[in-house]
Motif scaffolding. Structure first.
Motif, PDB file in Angstrom:
ATOM      1  N   PRO A   6       4.950  13.936   4.592  1.00 22.20           N
ATOM      2  CA  PRO A   6       3.990  14.746   3.823  1.00 22.20           C
ATOM      3  C   PRO A   6       4.702  15.950   3.186  1.00 22.20           C
ATOM      4  O   PRO A   6       5.666  16.477   3.737  1.00 22.20           O
ATOM      5  CB  PRO A   6       2.981  15.214   4.863  1.00 22.20           C
ATOM      6  N   PHE A   7       4.220  16.383   2.025  1.00 22.57           N
ATOM      7  CA  PHE A   7       4.753  17.574   1.360  1.00 22.57           C
ATOM      8  C   PHE A   7       3.698  18.115   0.405  1.00 22.57           C
ATOM      9  O   PHE A   7       2.695  17.465   0.131  1.00 22.57           O
ATOM     10  CB  PHE A   7       6.065  17.266   0.623  1.00 22.57           C
ATOM     11  N   THR A   8       3.927  19.308  -0.108  1.00 19.02           N
ATOM     12  CA  THR A   8       3.065  19.915  -1.111  1.00 19.02           C
ATOM     13  C   THR A   8       3.872  20.029  -2.395  1.00 19.02           C
ATOM     14  O   THR A   8       4.975  20.577  -2.388  1.00 19.02           O
ATOM     15  CB  THR A   8       2.577  21.307  -0.654  1.00 19.02           C
ATOM     16  N   ASP A   9       3.321  19.500  -3.493  1.00 16.74           N
ATOM     17  CA  ASP A   9       4.075  19.505  -4.750  1.00 16.74           C
ATOM     18  C   ASP A   9       4.021  20.869  -5.428  1.00 16.74           C
ATOM     19  O   ASP A   9       3.406  21.811  -4.917  1.00 16.74           O
ATOM     20  CB  ASP A   9       3.616  18.378  -5.674  1.00 16.74           C
ATOM     21  N   SER A  10       4.642  20.983  -6.584  1.00 18.16           N
ATOM     22  CA  SER A  10       4.746  22.263  -7.288  1.00 18.16           C
ATOM     23  C   SER A  10       3.395  22.802  -7.761  1.00 18.16           C
ATOM     24  O   SER A  10       3.275  23.982  -8.055  1.00 18.16           O
ATOM     25  CB  SER A  10       5.689  22.125  -8.488  1.00 18.16           C
ATOM     26  N   GLU A  11       2.375  21.922  -7.834  1.00 21.28           N
ATOM     27  CA  GLU A  11       1.039  22.350  -8.241  1.00 21.28           C
ATOM     28  C   GLU A  11       0.133  22.640  -7.041  1.00 21.28           C
ATOM     29  O   GLU A  11      -1.061  22.873  -7.206  1.00 21.28           O
ATOM     30  CB  GLU A  11       0.414  21.285  -9.134  1.00 21.28           C
ATOM     31  N   GLY A  12       0.709  22.596  -5.830  1.00 20.49           N
ATOM     32  CA  GLY A  12      -0.052  22.879  -4.623  1.00 20.49           C
ATOM     33  C   GLY A  12      -0.862  21.702  -4.099  1.00 20.49           C
ATOM     34  O   GLY A  12      -1.722  21.872  -3.242  1.00 20.49           O
ATOM     35  N   ILE A  13      -0.587  20.490  -4.599  1.00 17.56           N
ATOM     36  CA  ILE A  13      -1.321  19.297  -4.179  1.00 17.56           C
ATOM     37  C   ILE A  13      -0.569  18.630  -3.031  1.00 17.56           C
ATOM     38  O   ILE A  13       0.644  18.413  -3.107  1.00 17.56           O
ATOM     39  CB  ILE A  13      -1.486  18.308  -5.352  1.00 17.56           C
ATOM     40  N   HIS A  14      -1.301  18.322  -1.955  1.00 23.20           N
ATOM     41  CA  HIS A  14      -0.704  17.635  -0.811  1.00 23.20           C
ATOM     42  C   HIS A  14      -0.454  16.175  -1.172  1.00 23.20           C
ATOM     43  O   HIS A  14      -1.322  15.495  -1.697  1.00 23.20           O
ATOM     44  CB  HIS A  14      -1.614  17.727   0.419  1.00 23.20           C
ATOM     45  N   ARG A  15       0.742  15.713  -0.892  1.00 23.77           N
ATOM     46  CA  ARG A  15       1.155  14.345  -1.178  1.00 23.77           C
ATOM     47  C   ARG A  15       2.051  13.871  -0.035  1.00 23.77           C
ATOM     48  O   ARG A  15       2.325  14.627   0.886  1.00 23.77           O
ATOM     49  CB  ARG A  15       1.938  14.270  -2.486  1.00 23.77           C
ATOM     50  N   CYS A  16       2.521  12.651  -0.139  1.00 22.81           N
ATOM     51  CA  CYS A  16       3.516  12.204   0.834  1.00 22.81           C
ATOM     52  C   CYS A  16       4.449  11.189   0.192  1.00 22.81           C
ATOM     53  O   CYS A  16       4.095  10.521  -0.780  1.00 22.81           O
ATOM     54  CB  CYS A  16       2.863  11.660   2.098  1.00 22.81           C
ATOM     55  N   HIS A  17       5.640  11.116   0.763  1.00 25.77           N
ATOM     56  CA  HIS A  17       6.616  10.106   0.384  1.00 25.77           C
ATOM     57  C   HIS A  17       6.560   9.010   1.438  1.00 25.77           C
ATOM     58  O   HIS A  17       6.700   9.281   2.633  1.00 25.77           O
ATOM     59  CB  HIS A  17       8.037  10.667   0.346  1.00 25.77           C
ATOM     60  N   LEU A  18       6.340   7.784   0.988  1.00 25.92           N
ATOM     61  CA  LEU A  18       6.468   6.622   1.850  1.00 25.92           C
ATOM     62  C   LEU A  18       7.905   6.144   1.672  1.00 25.92           C
ATOM     63  O   LEU A  18       8.259   5.600   0.625  1.00 25.92           O
ATOM     64  CB  LEU A  18       5.482   5.522   1.443  1.00 25.92           C
ATOM     65  N   VAL A  19       8.753   6.403   2.656  1.00 30.13           N
ATOM     66  CA  VAL A  19      10.172   6.054   2.559  1.00 30.13           C
ATOM     67  C   VAL A  19      10.315   4.578   2.921  1.00 30.13           C
ATOM     68  O   VAL A  19       9.842   4.137   3.972  1.00 30.13           O
ATOM     69  CB  VAL A  19      11.030   6.935   3.492  1.00 30.13           C
ATOM     70  N   LEU A  20      10.958   3.831   2.025  1.00 30.72           N
ATOM     71  CA  LEU A  20      11.015   2.377   2.131  1.00 30.72           C
ATOM     72  C   LEU A  20      12.437   1.860   2.256  1.00 30.72           C
ATOM     73  O   LEU A  20      13.359   2.400   1.631  1.00 30.72           O
ATOM     74  CB  LEU A  20      10.383   1.747   0.882  1.00 30.72           C
ATOM     75  N   GLU A  21      12.597   0.795   3.018  1.00 30.42           N
ATOM     76  CA  GLU A  21      13.862   0.075   3.011  1.00 30.42           C
ATOM     77  C   GLU A  21      13.961  -0.583   1.636  1.00 30.42           C
ATOM     78  O   GLU A  21      13.007  -1.247   1.203  1.00 30.42           O
ATOM     79  CB  GLU A  21      13.844  -0.976   4.119  1.00 30.42           C
ATOM     80  N   PRO A  22      15.063  -0.432   0.916  1.00 30.12           N
ATOM     81  CA  PRO A  22      15.121  -0.953  -0.455  1.00 30.12           C
ATOM     82  C   PRO A  22      15.142  -2.474  -0.560  1.00 30.12           C
ATOM     83  O   PRO A  22      15.091  -3.019  -1.657  1.00 30.12           O
ATOM     84  CB  PRO A  22      16.395  -0.342  -1.032  1.00 30.12           C
ATOM     85  N   LYS A  23      15.162  -3.190   0.536  1.00 32.74           N
ATOM     86  CA  LYS A  23      15.174  -4.655   0.520  1.00 32.74           C
ATOM     87  C   LYS A  23      13.753  -5.187   0.361  1.00 32.74           C
ATOM     88  O   LYS A  23      12.851  -4.843   1.125  1.00 32.74           O
ATOM     89  CB  LYS A  23      15.768  -5.168   1.827  1.00 32.74           C
ATOM     90  N   LEU A  24      13.544  -6.047  -0.643  1.00 30.98           N
ATOM     91  CA  LEU A  24      12.254  -6.703  -0.861  1.00 30.98           C
ATOM     92  C   LEU A  24      12.225  -8.027  -0.111  1.00 30.98           C
ATOM     93  O   LEU A  24      13.167  -8.816  -0.201  1.00 30.98           O
ATOM     94  CB  LEU A  24      12.018  -6.963  -2.350  1.00 30.98           C
ATOM     95  N   VAL A  25      11.139  -8.262   0.620  1.00 34.17           N
ATOM     96  CA  VAL A  25      10.965  -9.518   1.355  1.00 34.17           C
ATOM     97  C   VAL A  25       9.816 -10.277   0.693  1.00 34.17           C
ATOM     98  O   VAL A  25       8.659  -9.861   0.800  1.00 34.17           O
ATOM     99  CB  VAL A  25      10.643  -9.250   2.845  1.00 34.17           C
ATOM    100  N   PRO A  26      10.108 -11.380  -0.013  1.00 30.34           N
ATOM    101  CA  PRO A  26       9.030 -12.160  -0.633  1.00 30.34           C
ATOM    102  C   PRO A  26       8.077 -12.704   0.432  1.00 30.34           C
ATOM    103  O   PRO A  26       8.505 -13.096   1.525  1.00 30.34           O
ATOM    104  CB  PRO A  26       9.762 -13.305  -1.342  1.00 30.34           C
ATOM    105  N   THR A  27       6.801 -12.719   0.125  1.00 29.16           N
ATOM    106  CA  THR A  27       5.782 -13.229   1.043  1.00 29.16           C
ATOM    107  C   THR A  27       5.042 -14.388   0.378  1.00 29.16           C
ATOM    108  O   THR A  27       5.157 -14.594  -0.833  1.00 29.16           O
ATOM    109  CB  THR A  27       4.751 -12.145   1.408  1.00 29.16           C
ATOM    110  N   LEU A  28       4.291 -15.104   1.166  1.00 29.38           N
ATOM    111  CA  LEU A  28       3.375 -16.066   0.578  1.00 29.38           C
ATOM    112  C   LEU A  28       2.384 -15.257  -0.247  1.00 29.38           C
ATOM    113  O   LEU A  28       2.013 -14.142   0.141  1.00 29.38           O
ATOM    114  CB  LEU A  28       2.653 -16.847   1.671  1.00 29.38           C
ATOM    115  N   TRP A  29       1.974 -15.782  -1.361  1.00 29.69           N
ATOM    116  CA  TRP A  29       1.076 -15.038  -2.234  1.00 29.69           C
ATOM    117  C   TRP A  29      -0.326 -15.009  -1.646  1.00 29.69           C
ATOM    118  O   TRP A  29      -0.817 -16.005  -1.120  1.00 29.69           O
ATOM    119  CB  TRP A  29       1.066 -15.650  -3.615  1.00 29.69           C
TER     120      TRP A  29
END
Length: 145
Positions: free
Chosen positions: A77-100
């Protein structure tokens, strides 16, 4: 048991398109001397962080279908420059294809229970990943995938 998140992948037409975007952004960060980690910024901060970080993934909806996932590494979680609360979802850069799995459009993200998550392509896809993205999309639109 891990809890997952599902989110629309706006602007991407295929898994390959998303992979190219991830590679581009990571290379930009390396060139700028920044830590080359991938994250997605969202306004709403998940309340069930411990369950999500216990092996959860972010499942991407591309063109109306869940098509792939990325393992969630952290939620910051963080607060951006406009004072809005947001968050970063940190992801492993590897994509795993799934059944659609078809999904209607929605805003933001949603929790996805483990029993509702599609299986990984390698665990039952029977070669679908080898099909060109356009063909997979057309077959899915016809209800054949």
């Amino acid at each position: 048991m891990a809890l997952h998140i599902v989110k629309l992948c706006v602007g991407c037409d295929s898994i390959e398109d998303l992979a190219a975007w991830i590679d581009f952004r990571l290379e930009e960060k390396r060139a700028a001397g920044e830590l080359p980690e991938q994250f997605h910024t969202t306004r709403m901060v998940p309340k069930r962080v411990d369950e999500i970080l216990d092996g959860g993934s972010l499942y991407w909806v591309i063109k109306g279908n869940i098509q792939c996932r990325q393992r969630l590494l952290d939620i910051r979680p963080f607060t951006d420059s406009e004072g809005i609360h947001r968050c970063h979802l940190v992801l492993e850069p590897k994509l795993v294809p799934t059944l659609w799995q078809p999904r209607r459009a929605f805003q933001g993200w949603r929790y996805l229970k483990p029993e509702e998550a599609p299986a990984d392509e390698a665990n039952g896809g029977k070669g679908r990943a080898a099909l060109p993205a356009e063909l997979r999309q057309e077959l899915a639109a016809l209800g054949l995938l």
